[in-house]
Design an enzyme around this catalytic site. Structure first.
Site, PDB file in Angstrom:
ATOM      1  N   CYS A  27     -18.721   4.681  14.571  1.00 49.64           N
ATOM      2  CA  CYS A  27     -17.607   5.624  14.404  1.00 49.64           C
ATOM      3  C   CYS A  27     -17.675   6.745  15.443  1.00 49.64           C
ATOM      4  O   CYS A  27     -18.663   7.490  15.499  1.00 49.64           O
ATOM      5  CB  CYS A  27     -17.623   6.218  12.996  1.00 49.64           C
ATOM      6  SG  CYS A  27     -16.264   7.390  12.711  1.00 49.64           S
TER       7      CYS A  27
ATOM      8  N   CYS B 159     -17.948  -5.497  12.566  1.00 45.12           N
ATOM      9  CA  CYS B 159     -18.510  -6.148  11.377  1.00 45.12           C
ATOM     10  C   CYS B 159     -18.938  -7.588  11.687  1.00 45.12           C
ATOM     11  O   CYS B 159     -18.133  -8.392  12.184  1.00 45.12           O
ATOM     12  CB  CYS B 159     -17.471  -6.157  10.256  1.00 45.12           C
ATOM     13  SG  CYS B 159     -18.076  -6.955   8.738  1.00 45.12           S
TER      14      CYS B 159
ATOM     15  N   CYS C 115     -23.140  -6.606   2.538  1.00 46.25           N
ATOM     16  CA  CYS C 115     -23.429  -5.788   3.712  1.00 46.25           C
ATOM     17  C   CYS C 115     -24.921  -5.773   4.053  1.00 46.25           C
ATOM     18  O   CYS C 115     -25.297  -5.648   5.228  1.00 46.25           O
ATOM     19  CB  CYS C 115     -22.945  -4.356   3.496  1.00 46.25           C
ATOM     20  SG  CYS C 115     -21.154  -4.151   3.575  1.00 46.25           S
TER      21      CYS C 115
ATOM     22  N   CYS D  58     -11.486  10.927  10.542  1.00 41.95           N
ATOM     23  CA  CYS D  58     -11.212   9.532  10.918  1.00 41.95           C
ATOM     24  C   CYS D  58     -10.070   9.486  11.931  1.00 41.95           C
ATOM     25  O   CYS D  58      -9.009  10.076  11.725  1.00 41.95           O
ATOM     26  CB  CYS D  58     -10.852   8.741   9.665  1.00 41.95           C
ATOM     27  SG  CYS D  58     -10.299   7.052   9.987  1.00 41.95           S
TER      28      CYS D  58
ATOM     29  N   CYS E 253     -14.737   0.426  13.430  1.00 43.47           N
ATOM     30  CA  CYS E 253     -15.606   0.046  12.313  1.00 43.47           C
ATOM     31  C   CYS E 253     -15.282  -1.349  11.792  1.00 43.47           C
ATOM     32  O   CYS E 253     -16.172  -2.046  11.283  1.00 43.47           O
ATOM     33  CB  CYS E 253     -15.534   1.078  11.193  1.00 43.47           C
ATOM     34  SG  CYS E 253     -13.931   1.235  10.387  1.00 43.47           S
TER      35      CYS E 253
ATOM     36  N   ASP F 116       0.789  -1.231   0.000  1.00 45.40           N
ATOM     37  CA  ASP F 116       0.000   0.000   0.000  1.00 45.40           C
ATOM     38  C   ASP F 116       0.823   1.283   0.000  1.00 45.40           C
ATOM     39  O   ASP F 116       0.251   2.377   0.019  1.00 45.40           O
ATOM     40  CB  ASP F 116      -0.988   0.000   1.166  1.00 45.40           C
ATOM     41  CG  ASP F 116      -0.308   0.038   2.526  1.00 45.40           C
ATOM     42  OD1 ASP F 116       0.937   0.087   2.588  1.00 45.40           O
ATOM     43  OD2 ASP F 116      -1.030   0.023   3.538  1.00 45.40           O
TER      44      ASP F 116
ATOM     45  N   CYS G 156      -7.511   3.228  14.785  1.00 45.37           N
ATOM     46  CA  CYS G 156      -8.835   2.948  15.354  1.00 45.37           C
ATOM     47  C   CYS G 156      -9.394   1.721  14.645  1.00 45.37           C
ATOM     48  O   CYS G 156      -9.385   1.655  13.413  1.00 45.37           O
ATOM     49  CB  CYS G 156      -9.752   4.150  15.148  1.00 45.37           C
ATOM     50  SG  CYS G 156     -11.438   3.921  15.753  1.00 45.37           S
TER      51      CYS G 156
END
Length: 372
Positions: free
Chosen positions: A197, A247, A187, A213, A243, A133, A240
């Site tokens: 969040c 899930c 989802c 964020c 989120c 990345d 963090c």
């Protein structure tokens, strides 16, 4: 029956420790470029200037490497056992994102990718290049197109087999390899990631404003953190996971197999008191070989002081007060804020002697604002 090329590559990937492998074409992220353009036009990248600087190359694999024909997309699981959000209740300790608790994943992932790329080249011919990345690759849309998972409403990749805890890497090749089918979005009506969040960073499902964020604020953001976000940060000192952690697909998550990604003792819910005492040399030594070290001591200390201010732990007051004399204005400003939260009377007592001689206007503003 002789193995197919894809099954041979998949076997090699498994032998090297990858948890998932899929294939797609080098023209497979149609539409992602338009979304990136809108994200940048809205300024939602904050001070991550490199996103805009590399936008043209980032929009498609062939824009980065015109000779690429196929992409092998790999997933490496970094999951942990237990509740990743339990640390948020331990206010005198720092919460570090799971991905940063072990060795720097860039080093781990790139070594594996290079080893696999050699085998892909031997099996398929052509040329190869590897990317993690740090390169201008839209890895999540690419992984979704390859069928590794789908981008959830929190914009991160979700896998039906592995949940949310996946590092993604890719191997571009000039060889032609049959693509896999893309993954569908699973989802449904769920919005747990959006609702959890702490700072309301999601402007809509599948859309995030990085400027709000906590992962961005504590890692990428180089300046002072706006007052409106500080209390919401709690004790999150690096990243963090909220989120990701909520899930429902994480019921399929597994503990990481890669030993180098195992939690290091120095990253295991460290006491804020220990961290507040770190000078630059001690910081670099403590977090050597982890993603945390790349952020630098001053930004990290900024985050730790915000956590201290949110801790309600008055035993930290002397350590916070010592940071009022720090060489970094970034650190001094947050020391003022933290002291105002923990010991406002002490802050008022120090105001006259400190504020008048403070050379940095932002720090001086913190003094004046806290004492008003």
């Amino acid at each position: 029956m002789a193995q197919t090329l894809k099954s041979q590559i998949a076997e090699e990937a498994g032998r090297l420790g990858f948890d998932a492998v899929r294939f797609t074409s080098a023209d497979a992220v149609d539409g992602a470029g338009a979304a990136l353009d809108q994200f940048l036009a809205d300024g939602r990248q904050g001070d991550m200037a490199w996103l805009a600087d590399t936008a043209d190359r980032r929009k498609a694999p062939r824009a980065l490497w015109p000779d690429a024909r196929s992409v092998v997309v790999l997933g490496l699981n970094y999951g942990r056992g237990g509740d990743p959000l339990a640390i948020l209740d331990e206010k005198s300790r720092g919460a570090i994102s799971i991905y940063a608790q072990g060795a720097d994943y860039h080093d781990v992932l790139k070594a594996k990718l290079k080893a696999l790329a050699g085998r892909v080249q031997a099996l398929a011919g052509g040329e190869v290049k590897v990317f993690v990345d740090t390169a201008p690759v839209m890895e999540k849309p690419l992984a979704a197109r390859a069928g590794l998972g789908w981008q959830g409403k929190h914009t991160n990749l979700v896998s039906r087999e592995l949940g949310s805890w996946l590092f993604i890497g890719s191997i571009f090749t000039t060889a032609k390899i049959a693509p896999d089918a893309p993954e569908q979005d699973h989802c449904g009506a769920c919005r747990r990631c959006l609702d959890v969040c702490p700072t309301g960073a999601f402007t809509a499902p599948y859309q995030i404003d990085a400027r709000a964020c906590i992962s961005y604020l504590t890692i990428e953001h180089k300046g002072h953190i706006a007052p409106r976000y500080r209390a919401a940060m709690g004790n999150r000192i690096f990243g963090c996971d909220d989120c990701l952690a909520v899930c429902p697909w994480n019921k399929f998550a597994r503990t990481a197999r890669e030993a180098r990604l195992a939690m290091r003792a120095e990253c295991d819910s460290p006491a804020l008191a220990e961290l507040l005492a770190l000078d630059d040399a001690a910081f670099r030594e403590r977090f050597r070989g982890t993603p945390i070290r790349r952020t630098g001591r001053n930004r990290f200390m900024r985050n730790v002081l915000i956590a201290a201010g949110n801790s309600n732990d008055r035993s930290l007051v002397p350590l916070v007060e010592a940071r009022l004399l720090d060489d970094s204005p970034l650190v001094r400003a947050m020391a003022v804020w933290a002291l105002g939260r923990l010991a406002p009377q002490r802050l008022h007592a120090l105001r006259t002697s400190f504020a008048a001689g403070e050379p940095d206007p932002v720090v001086r503003g913190e003094w004046l604002g806290a004492a008003a």
